[in-house]
Write a protein that holds these residues in place. Structure first.
Motif, PDB file in Angstrom:
ATOM      1  N   HIS A 125      -7.831   9.072  -1.561  1.00 52.08           N
ATOM      2  CA  HIS A 125      -8.261   8.392  -2.782  1.00 52.08           C
ATOM      3  C   HIS A 125      -9.624   7.734  -2.552  1.00 52.08           C
ATOM      4  O   HIS A 125      -9.827   7.052  -1.546  1.00 52.08           O
ATOM      5  CB  HIS A 125      -7.230   7.336  -3.184  1.00 52.08           C
ATOM      6  N   PRO A 126     -10.583   7.905  -3.450  1.00 48.89           N
ATOM      7  CA  PRO A 126     -11.929   7.358  -3.208  1.00 48.89           C
ATOM      8  C   PRO A 126     -11.990   5.823  -3.202  1.00 48.89           C
ATOM      9  O   PRO A 126     -12.892   5.247  -2.595  1.00 48.89           O
ATOM     10  CB  PRO A 126     -12.756   7.947  -4.359  1.00 48.89           C
ATOM     11  N   ASP A 127     -11.049   5.169  -3.861  1.00 50.84           N
ATOM     12  CA  ASP A 127     -11.098   3.711  -3.966  1.00 50.84           C
ATOM     13  C   ASP A 127     -10.093   3.011  -3.054  1.00 50.84           C
ATOM     14  O   ASP A 127      -9.875   1.799  -3.192  1.00 50.84           O
ATOM     15  CB  ASP A 127     -10.842   3.284  -5.424  1.00 50.84           C
ATOM     16  N   ARG A 128      -9.475   3.752  -2.151  1.00 46.81           N
ATOM     17  CA  ARG A 128      -8.487   3.153  -1.257  1.00 46.81           C
ATOM     18  C   ARG A 128      -8.885   3.449   0.179  1.00 46.81           C
ATOM     19  O   ARG A 128      -9.161   4.599   0.529  1.00 46.81           O
ATOM     20  CB  ARG A 128      -7.086   3.698  -1.552  1.00 46.81           C
ATOM     21  N   ASP A 129      -8.892   2.437   0.987  1.00 51.34           N
ATOM     22  CA  ASP A 129      -9.393   2.562   2.361  1.00 51.34           C
ATOM     23  C   ASP A 129      -8.230   2.788   3.333  1.00 51.34           C
ATOM     24  O   ASP A 129      -7.168   2.176   3.220  1.00 51.34           O
ATOM     25  CB  ASP A 129     -10.156   1.303   2.767  1.00 51.34           C
ATOM     26  N   ARG A 135      -3.167   8.322   0.531  1.00 50.11           N
ATOM     27  CA  ARG A 135      -3.968   7.118   0.291  1.00 50.11           C
ATOM     28  C   ARG A 135      -5.393   7.321   0.805  1.00 50.11           C
ATOM     29  O   ARG A 135      -6.363   6.884   0.160  1.00 50.11           O
ATOM     30  CB  ARG A 135      -3.331   5.903   0.975  1.00 50.11           C
ATOM     31  N   GLU A 188       0.836  -1.214   0.000  1.00 47.03           N
ATOM     32  CA  GLU A 188       0.000   0.000   0.000  1.00 47.03           C
ATOM     33  C   GLU A 188       0.864   1.255   0.000  1.00 47.03           C
ATOM     34  O   GLU A 188       0.609   2.210  -0.753  1.00 47.03           O
ATOM     35  CB  GLU A 188      -0.912  -0.021   1.227  1.00 47.03           C
TER      36      GLU A 188
END
Length: 585
Positions: free
Chosen positions: A95-99, A92, A4
């Motif tokens: 970012h909308p697609d990273r938790d 990170r 990550e």
């Protein structure tokens, strides 16, 4: 977790246009944190920024607390590493697609808890070292241009090696220049032991057989393109010519350079300060002609002309910029042979085996102190401090005064500034307190009745009326304003009149003051007989010198008339008791 962070590291490098050294620092922070996690969590734990189990927040805080123990006291690296890790995690989380787990939010927005530390500032190069650096840079650029010219001369007689043969150096240059992969070029050559003299003569004496292929590629590409070490000379000259940082100079791209008949307009980008500045540099090679046009001549000798240096840099890297395929290619591009492949990348001033120290060794040049390119910019700052007489607002023209105080106000620069401050303060005191009186002749006193004459003497009509009525008489002279004395506080009556009137810029010596001046001269002559020369000079030296100059301008007839007034009791002098009692201790 390592994957990550690595994803964010790759994207930071692709989008933020950071230097190689900065990207290595990010990688060092990731590795340090990953090693710490491995040592403090069990091997079965599936650590991830998106998971609440295991909880990474205590591990992050523990890692942050132990960082200063691994670096010298006052180092900036602990705070930088903590800040870089937090930047990657924050990036990170955006970012909308990273938790990223929610309970890391407080750490992302708060303080890291580490001091920023302080870097050890370096002093400038001496003038002798700077001249030697500039001289060596010109010599190195000349050697590069001769090497590239040799390659161009060979290309003029080269043909496709499929037609003219693969054993001719000129044909091999043609193949490289036309985009043939360097690795494929070696496949057309025989074994290095069977190379003809035309190829072996290009190699340094004693080159081992197993290194001949790679060495030949380096030599051939070096005839077409500059290497990393070849660009140090351009960097040195541009820093010396512009006064800007290495980061700004080596970051120039094609669209940031605009030539004009009078010089060159440069757009400097400073990533650390997040600033963009445009600067114009007049070309010293521009000469006005009779018809008003400007002719630019090429300089063969070494002069710090930014426009000429940039033209030579553009010519040296032209093939690399064309081959890079970038729409606005950087000016500082370098070639290298990685294994057997040609690579094109940005100039790296700290590259292992090709940094400034190596360049100095190869140029057989030794400088006092560390070989740090920042010292060259500081040399320019010192020169600017001398030219502007220590005025910080003029020296700190490309950054804030606060940054100047933190990064440049030390060493020779601060000595220059301190010297001018002290000298200026002394001169101001002398101008304020020790300027002598204004002596008016009879004609000048009569001219005060006219408004133009009063204005020329710096007096208002009200002051002229007070002067005529005697309201400004202080004993041995008149005074412009006894409540604005340089020897006392503003608004208070002068505390030293009449003893220091002849040392005051506010004093106006009128012809009617001559009897009192003669009486004061007699008093000072008596004191000279009673006091030691040193004591008299300390107390009365300036007044005695100014008084002697005033009396020397008086005609003998005026002095004789004043003496008669004194003899008949028409004039006297009132001095305070302190003028009659002198203390040696």
């Amino acid at each position: 977790m390592a994957a990550e962070l690595a994803d964010e590291w790759v994207e930071v490098g692709a989008t933020d246009d950071l230097g190689v050294a900065t990207m290595r620092c990010y990688r060092r922070a990731i590795r340090s944190f990953c090693h710490f996690v491995d040592a403090h969590l069990s091997a079965a734990a599936d650590a991830s920024l998106a998971h609440t189990v295991p909880d990474l927040l205590p591990v992050i805080l523990d890692w942050t607390r132990q960082l200063p123990a691994h670096w010298p006291p006052g180092s900036t690296e602990p705070a930088h590493q903590a800040g870089r890790l937090r930047k990657l995690v924050r990036r990170r989380g955006a970012h909308p697609d990273r938790d990223v787990t929610a309970h890391l939010g407080g750490w992302l927005t708060g303080s890291t808890g580490l001091r920023r530390g302080a870097t050890r500032e370096v002093d400038e190069f001496s003038r002798a070292d700077k001249k030697a650096l500039v001289r060596a840079a010109w010599a190195d650029i000349g050697a590069l241009e001769r090497r590239l010219q040799r390659g161009r001369d060979l290309l003029e007689h080269a043909v496709d090696p499929e037609l003219g043969g693969w054993l001719e150096p000129a044909n091999l240059l043609w193949a490289i220049d036309h985009g043939m992969p360097t690795r494929d070029l070696l496949t057309h050559l025989p074994s290095p032991a069977d190379w003809p003299a035309e190829l072996t003569e290009l190699l340094p004496p004693g080159t081992a057989l197993n290194y001949r292929g790679r060495t030949l590629l380096r030599i051939l590409t070096g005839m077409l393109y500059p290497r990393n070490r070849d660009l140090h000379g351009f960097r040195i000259l541009l820093i010396a010519a512009t006064g800007h940082t290495s980061e700004e100079v080596t970051g120039l791209a094609e669209d940031q350079v605009e030539f004009t008949p009078q010089g060159v307009l440069l757009t400097f980008t400073k990533n650390r300060a997040r600033s963009i500045r445009r600067r114009f540099y007049t070309s010293s090679s521009a000469a006005d002609t009779e018809d008003g046009t400007v002719t630019v001549t090429h300089l063969a000798t070494g002069r710090l002309d930014a426009a000429d240096i940039l033209r030579r840099l553009l010519a040296a890297t032209a093939k690399l910029r064309a081959r890079s395929g970038l729409t606005s290619a950087p000016l500082f591009l370098r070639s290298a042979i990685w294994v057997y492949d040609l690579t094109i990348s940005r100039f790296n001033g700290d590259m292992n085996g090709a940094d400034l120290n190596i360049w100095l060794e190869q140029m057989k040049l030794r400088v006092s102190g560390p070989a740090d390119i920042r010292r060259l910019r500081k040399s320019g700052k010192v020169e600017k401090a001398l030219a502007y007489r220590g005025r910080v607002s003029d020296i700190a023209d490309d950054h804030s005064v606060e940054v100047f105080h933190g990064n440049y106000a030390h060493g020779t620069t601060v000595k220059v500034i301190a010297g001018h401050v002290i000298t200026g303060a002394q001169q101001r005191w002398l101008d304020e307190a020790l300027t002598g009186p204004t002596v008016l002749t009879a004609d000048a006193e009569q001219a005060l009745e006219d408004s133009a004459g009063a204005a020329a003497a710096g007096l208002t009509p009200r002051q002229v009326a007070q002067l005529r009525d005697g309201a400004m008489d202080m004993g041995v002279s008149a005074c412009r304003d006894p409540f604005d004395s340089p020897f006392g506080k503003a608004g208070d009556l002068c505390p030293v009149a009449p003893l220091r009137c002849l040392e005051c810029r506010h004093a106006l010596v009128l012809p009617s003051n001559l009897p009192q001046l003669l009486l004061l001269a007699d008093h000072l002559d008596r004191l000279r007989n009673r006091l030691t020369p040193q004591h008299f000079h300390a107390l009365w030296g300036q007044s005695h010198a100014n008084l002697a100059a005033v009396l020397a301008d008086r005609a003998p007839a005026e002095i004789e008339l004043a003496r008669k007034q004194i003899a008949t009791g028409q004039a006297d002098l009132h001095l305070p008791l302190s003028a009659h009692v002198e203390f040696d201790r």
